[in-house]
Design an enzyme around this catalytic site. Structure first.
Site, short mmCIF file in Angstrom:
data_model
loop_
_atom_site.label_atom_id
_atom_site.label_comp_id
_atom_site.label_asym_id
_atom_site.label_seq_id
_atom_site.Cartn_x
_atom_site.Cartn_y
_atom_site.Cartn_z
N MET A 39 -11.84 -5.21 5.40
CA MET A 39 -11.01 -4.24 6.13
C MET A 39 -10.70 -4.83 7.51
O MET A 39 -11.61 -5.19 8.26
CB MET A 39 -11.75 -2.91 6.29
CG MET A 39 -11.81 -2.05 5.03
SD MET A 39 -10.20 -1.78 4.25
CE MET A 39 -9.29 -0.92 5.54
N SER B 215 0.83 -1.20 0.00
CA SER B 215 0.00 0.00 0.00
C SER B 215 0.86 1.26 0.00
O SER B 215 1.59 1.53 0.96
CB SER B 215 -0.91 0.01 1.23
OG SER B 215 -1.59 1.25 1.28
N GLY C 154 1.07 -1.95 4.17
CA GLY C 154 1.61 -0.60 4.04
C GLY C 154 2.85 -0.42 4.88
O GLY C 154 3.98 -0.59 4.40
N MET D 76 -8.81 8.62 -0.42
CA MET D 76 -9.66 9.04 0.72
C MET D 76 -10.15 10.46 0.49
O MET D 76 -9.37 11.32 0.08
CB MET D 76 -8.85 9.00 2.01
CG MET D 76 -8.21 7.67 2.29
SD MET D 76 -7.24 7.75 3.80
CE MET D 76 -6.55 6.09 3.84
N HIS E 132 -8.31 1.36 -4.11
CA HIS E 132 -9.27 1.21 -3.01
C HIS E 132 -9.90 2.58 -2.72
O HIS E 132 -9.24 3.47 -2.20
CB HIS E 132 -8.50 0.68 -1.77
CG HIS E 132 -9.32 0.56 -0.54
ND1 HIS E 132 -8.75 0.38 0.71
CD2 HIS E 132 -10.67 0.59 -0.32
CE1 HIS E 132 -9.70 0.31 1.62
NE2 HIS E 132 -10.87 0.44 1.03
N GLY F 38 -8.93 4.62 6.88
CA GLY F 38 -8.61 6.04 7.05
C GLY F 38 -7.13 6.29 7.31
O GLY F 38 -6.61 7.34 6.94
N PHE F 39 -6.49 5.33 7.94
CA PHE F 39 -5.08 5.56 8.32
C PHE F 39 -4.28 4.26 8.21
O PHE F 39 -4.82 3.18 8.46
CB PHE F 39 -4.99 6.06 9.77
CG PHE F 39 -5.77 7.33 9.98
CD1 PHE F 39 -5.20 8.57 9.70
CD2 PHE F 39 -7.09 7.27 10.42
CE1 PHE F 39 -5.95 9.73 9.87
CE2 PHE F 39 -7.84 8.43 10.60
CZ PHE F 39 -7.27 9.67 10.32
N MET G 225 -12.09 5.02 -0.73
CA MET G 225 -12.76 5.31 0.53
C MET G 225 -13.42 6.67 0.37
O MET G 225 -13.01 7.66 0.99
CB MET G 225 -11.74 5.29 1.68
CG MET G 225 -11.37 3.88 2.11
SD MET G 225 -9.75 3.81 2.88
CE MET G 225 -8.72 3.74 1.43
N ASP H 127 -6.78 -5.89 4.42
CA ASP H 127 -6.10 -4.59 4.39
C ASP H 127 -6.13 -3.96 5.78
O ASP H 127 -7.20 -3.68 6.31
CB ASP H 127 -6.85 -3.70 3.38
CG ASP H 127 -6.22 -2.34 3.17
OD1 ASP H 127 -5.11 -2.11 3.68
OD2 ASP H 127 -6.86 -1.52 2.48
N GLY H 128 -4.94 -3.74 6.35
CA GLY H 128 -4.82 -3.06 7.63
C GLY H 128 -4.13 -3.92 8.68
O GLY H 128 -4.64 -4.97 9.06
N GLY H 129 -2.95 -3.48 9.08
CA GLY H 129 -2.23 -4.18 10.14
C GLY H 129 -1.68 -5.53 9.74
O GLY H 129 -1.49 -6.41 10.58
N ASP I 190 -4.72 3.96 -2.03
CA ASP I 190 -5.84 4.34 -1.17
C ASP I 190 -6.30 5.76 -1.48
O ASP I 190 -5.57 6.71 -1.28
CB ASP I 190 -5.39 4.29 0.30
CG ASP I 190 -5.17 2.87 0.77
OD1 ASP I 190 -6.13 2.09 0.73
OD2 ASP I 190 -4.02 2.55 1.13
N HIS J 147 -1.21 -1.25 -4.26
CA HIS J 147 -2.47 -0.82 -3.65
C HIS J 147 -2.46 0.70 -3.46
O HIS J 147 -1.52 1.26 -2.89
CB HIS J 147 -2.62 -1.53 -2.31
CG HIS J 147 -3.92 -1.32 -1.61
ND1 HIS J 147 -5.05 -2.07 -1.88
CD2 HIS J 147 -4.28 -0.44 -0.63
CE1 HIS J 147 -6.04 -1.68 -1.09
NE2 HIS J 147 -5.60 -0.68 -0.32
#
Ligand code: DX5
Ligand code: ZN
Length: 219
Positions: free
Chosen positions: A137, A8, A197, A37, A66, A142-143, A68, A175-177, A35, A33
């Site tokens: 998700m 990401s 990311g 936003m 992606h 958002g972050f 958002m 996606d995320g962590g 993002d 990827h």
């Protein structure tokens, strides 16, 4: 098919984006990827078309975009023109989801639908025949750099069962962590695409981290 890795770009060095895109080109990453936003759907603003077009010129990897953003229908053709290979919209942002994903496919892109942590995957049952990917998700969007939400494993298992039972040709992306610590368990649970990311771009050796996310033998 083995699983895919999609770094990401949100976690890249925006003062030196060309260098980070080149790194991804040289790596074993499958996709890139991106993002988008809007500051409305999520409490953050990332980047828009000029950056995307710059990335498209330099990237040798398919662009995994992606969104958002609220009311994504307004921009689907712009994202197609900007070079998105797969375009993912948020379930929560689409009132007429079937129309939206059909339009994405008509524009020649693959269609993805993302679900927030609170959105049950069972809500997608009637959408699976019309899409190519579900993005679960694993943090609140958002972050970058947030902690992986453990309940995600149950959602992955449930969605994998629904997909197998229905015989759908749909990938599961998370996606995320995501990092080398949870990647193997995620793939074992039924994930096809890992987005990462910070674990990639903040690592001392991003090319090697991508390699470790691809080759999970031993984990
Ligand atoms: C979060 C974005 C992610 C983000 C992931 O809203 O959708 O793609 O870049 O970042 P990490 O991997 O650092 O959690
Ligand atoms: Zn994302």
């Amino acid at each position: 098919m083995g699983h895919l890795v999609s770094p990401s770009l949100l976690a890249a060095d925006f003062g030196n984006l060309g260098k980070d895109i080149k790194m991804v080109n040289e790596s074993k990453a499958d996709w890139l990827h991106l993002d988008i936003m809007d500051g409305v759907f999520v409490p953050n603003i990332s980047f828009g078309f000029p950056v995307l077009e710059f990335v498209r010129k330099l990237s040798e990897k398919p662009l995994d975009v992606h969104l958002m953003i609220v009311d994504p229908d307004r921009y689907l053709s712009r994202f197609s023109e900007a070079g998105a290979g797969i375009l993912t919209v948020q379930y929560e942002a689409c009132t007429h989801l079937h129309r939206t994903v059909t339009e994405i496919r008509n524009l020649g892109m693959k269609a993805g639908v993302a679900v927030n942590p609170h959105t049950p995957v069972s809500l997608l049952k009637n959408t699976l025949p019309y899409i190519d990917m579900v993005l679960i998700m694993t943090v609140n969007p958002g972050f970058g750099g947030q902690k992986f939400i453990m309940e995600s494993y149950n959602k992955i298992t449930e969605l994998r069962e629904i997909i197998e039972r229905g015989g759908y040709n749909v990938l599961i992306e998370v996606d995320g962590g995501i990092d080398t610590g949870n990647a193997a368990k995620l793939v074992k649970s039924g994930v096809n695409v890992l987005v990462a990311g910070n674990s990639v771009f903040s690592s001392a050796d991003p090319i090697n981290t991508i390699l470790n996310l691809k080759d999970l033998t031993g984990n």
